[in-house]
Scaffold this active site. Sequence first.
Site, short mmCIF file in Angstrom:
data_model
loop_
_atom_site.label_atom_id
_atom_site.label_comp_id
_atom_site.label_asym_id
_atom_site.label_seq_id
_atom_site.Cartn_x
_atom_site.Cartn_y
_atom_site.Cartn_z
N CYS A 84 9.67 4.79 3.63
CA CYS A 84 9.74 3.25 3.12
C CYS A 84 10.80 3.28 1.91
CB CYS A 84 8.47 2.96 2.19
SG CYS A 84 6.81 2.72 3.61
N LEU A 138 0.71 -1.12 -0.07
CA LEU A 138 -0.10 0.09 0.12
C LEU A 138 0.93 1.30 0.08
CD1 LEU A 138 -0.09 1.60 3.08
CD2 LEU A 138 -1.88 -0.46 3.60
N LYS A 176 14.70 4.14 3.08
CA LYS A 176 15.20 3.44 4.11
C LYS A 176 15.42 1.88 3.29
CE LYS A 176 11.53 1.37 6.48
NZ LYS A 176 11.01 -0.24 6.34
C1 UGA Z 1 5.86 3.08 -1.47
C2 UGA Z 1 5.53 2.13 -2.62
O1 UGA Z 1 5.15 2.88 -3.40
C3 UGA Z 1 4.60 1.17 -1.67
O2 UGA Z 1 4.02 0.12 -2.85
C4 UGA Z 1 4.90 0.50 -0.48
O3 UGA Z 1 3.96 -0.40 -0.06
C5 UGA Z 1 5.22 1.36 0.61
O4 UGA Z 1 6.20 2.15 -0.28
C6 UGA Z 1 5.80 0.73 1.83
O5 UGA Z 1 6.99 0.00 1.44
O6 UGA Z 1 5.29 0.78 2.78
P1 UGA Z 1 4.99 5.40 -0.39
O7 UGA Z 1 6.20 5.57 0.30
O8 UGA Z 1 3.83 5.51 0.36
O9 UGA Z 1 4.83 3.91 -1.15
O10 UGA Z 1 4.97 6.57 -1.56
P2 UGA Z 1 5.12 6.40 -3.04
O11 UGA Z 1 3.97 6.74 -3.86
O12 UGA Z 1 5.97 5.19 -3.75
O13 UGA Z 1 6.12 7.83 -3.20
C7 UGA Z 1 7.39 7.62 -2.69
C8 UGA Z 1 8.08 8.99 -2.98
O14 UGA Z 1 8.39 9.02 -4.25
C9 UGA Z 1 7.35 10.32 -2.54
O15 UGA Z 1 8.15 11.13 -1.94
C10 UGA Z 1 6.92 10.73 -4.16
O16 UGA Z 1 6.84 12.11 -4.35
C11 UGA Z 1 8.21 10.24 -5.06
N1 UGA Z 1 7.89 10.04 -6.45
C12 UGA Z 1 6.66 9.24 -6.69
C13 UGA Z 1 8.58 10.90 -7.51
O17 UGA Z 1 9.41 11.65 -7.18
N2 UGA Z 1 8.35 10.56 -8.50
C14 UGA Z 1 7.32 9.90 -9.21
O18 UGA Z 1 7.20 9.70 -10.18
C15 UGA Z 1 6.61 8.87 -8.18
#
Ligand code: UGA
Length: 440
Positions: free
Chosen positions: A263, A153, A266
């Site tokens: 997530c 998620l 780390k």
């Molecule tokens: C992430 C994973 O997407 C989930 O599948 C996973 O379950 C979760 O970690 C976890 O391990 O618990 P999350 O940390 O909620 O989820 O957020 P993401 O949507 O993955 O975004 C992570 C970061 O990447 C954010 O700072 C976002 O701004 C950045 N991001 C995302 C970008 O800079 N560019 C993008 O194209 C997409």
Amino acid sequence: MRLSVLGAGYLGAVHAACMAHLGHEVRVYDIDPAKVALLADGKAPFYEPGFEELLSSTLTTGRLTFTSSARDAIEGSDVHFICVGTPQQQGAEAADLRYVDSAFEAIVKHASCPGTIVGKSTVPVGTARRLADALSQDRTGSQLELAWNPEFLREGTAIADTLRPDRLVFGVDTDTAEKVLAEVYRSLLDSGVPVVTTDLPTSEMVKVAANSFLATKISFINAMAEICEVAKADVVTLSRALGYDQRIGPRFLNAGLGFGGGCLPKDIRAFSARAGELGAADAVSFLREIDKINQRRRDRVVSLASNIFGGDFLGKRIAVLGAAFKPDSDDVRDSPALNVAAAMHLKGAAVGVHDPQAINNAKKQFPTLSYYEHVDEACRAADLVVLATEWQDYRDIDPRVFASLVGQPVLIDARNALNHEVWIEAGWKVHALGRGNLEE
Ligand code: UGA
């Protein structure tokens, strides 16, 4: 079924409410009595769209309860979900497993048998086997079994991701454990959610590999952004063109300030550390580069601001829009936005931060920054506006109105989220990451 959930953080609370929504009887244990009281009262300790509504409706059914007694949650349950955090160790890269281990020990102590322990926390590969071995060596005759069922998620879309996941992964040693998991997720499986059943280490690997891949995809496009900046090319157009290739796909290819949160950063570090322990450090040595590319984006925003001010931040007012690590979240763990705000503050600028949801959490982490409840207050008389987290509220800003509010209409769009033509037309000087074409 009767389920216990250990850990009422982001993962545990959402998982528990969703499981109750699916019809299970769920008892949630958390060590923090304040959090337990809040949740039992139908209030979310974090911001997640739709969560409070789901919480209230499932609490009303009586199928969801919260307790600060591990025994109350565990005793009499058939399945026990470990949903506790695995933060980065202080001063090291590896994951800190003490919460996983203590949840496991609590289950072994209080569980009625037979039962199934299901790990959902993100752990270094090999953890599940270690715990399963501990169960099989247990001489108390406990008939507990261990399975691993990683969680994918995302904050901001956590409920949809739990109720309509892209896939389920069942890491099991036996058919019995597989059947138990299939029963827990019966309605999801009936609605066609694909399931991959595998062994324990592969299931753990799926999770860290998925997060590593996502981090790599983001850092890949951000590395392209670095080149676009010097080659006077445009990373947004590049990303769009790449995304049409079905082998690549458009998602997680948004160039900007990079990834943060509790997530991805780390998890890639813990994965590198674990690979090293296993004697396979070279296999994922590229993840260190992924991390470095990611950190460099933060530096780049600060150096862009420095160029704008001719190297002198003193006496400059900067509005930073966004504090959360991503929109639709109030999580500020390793937030790129706050990191940039703090760096510019350290250089002597007066930095005012706005965020629709994360101000309280941000204040705890960076108490010396100024915070504003309204975005126009944050921008008033600013010499520079930095869009650092792409909340919809900021996309909705009318640049003409804000041009008359700020001291200097200068913008760094660090998420490539705004319509630059409209902003330029409204009199703004626009800078963005990976848009070498704008920096004329
Ligand atoms: C992430 C994973 O997407 C989930 O599948 C996973 O379950 C979760 O970690 C976890 O391990 O618990 P999350 O940390 O909620 O989820 O957020 P993401 O949507 O993955 O975004 C992570 C970061 O990447 C954010 O700072 C976002 O701004 C950045 N991001 C995302 C970008 O800079 N560019 C993008 O194209 C997409």
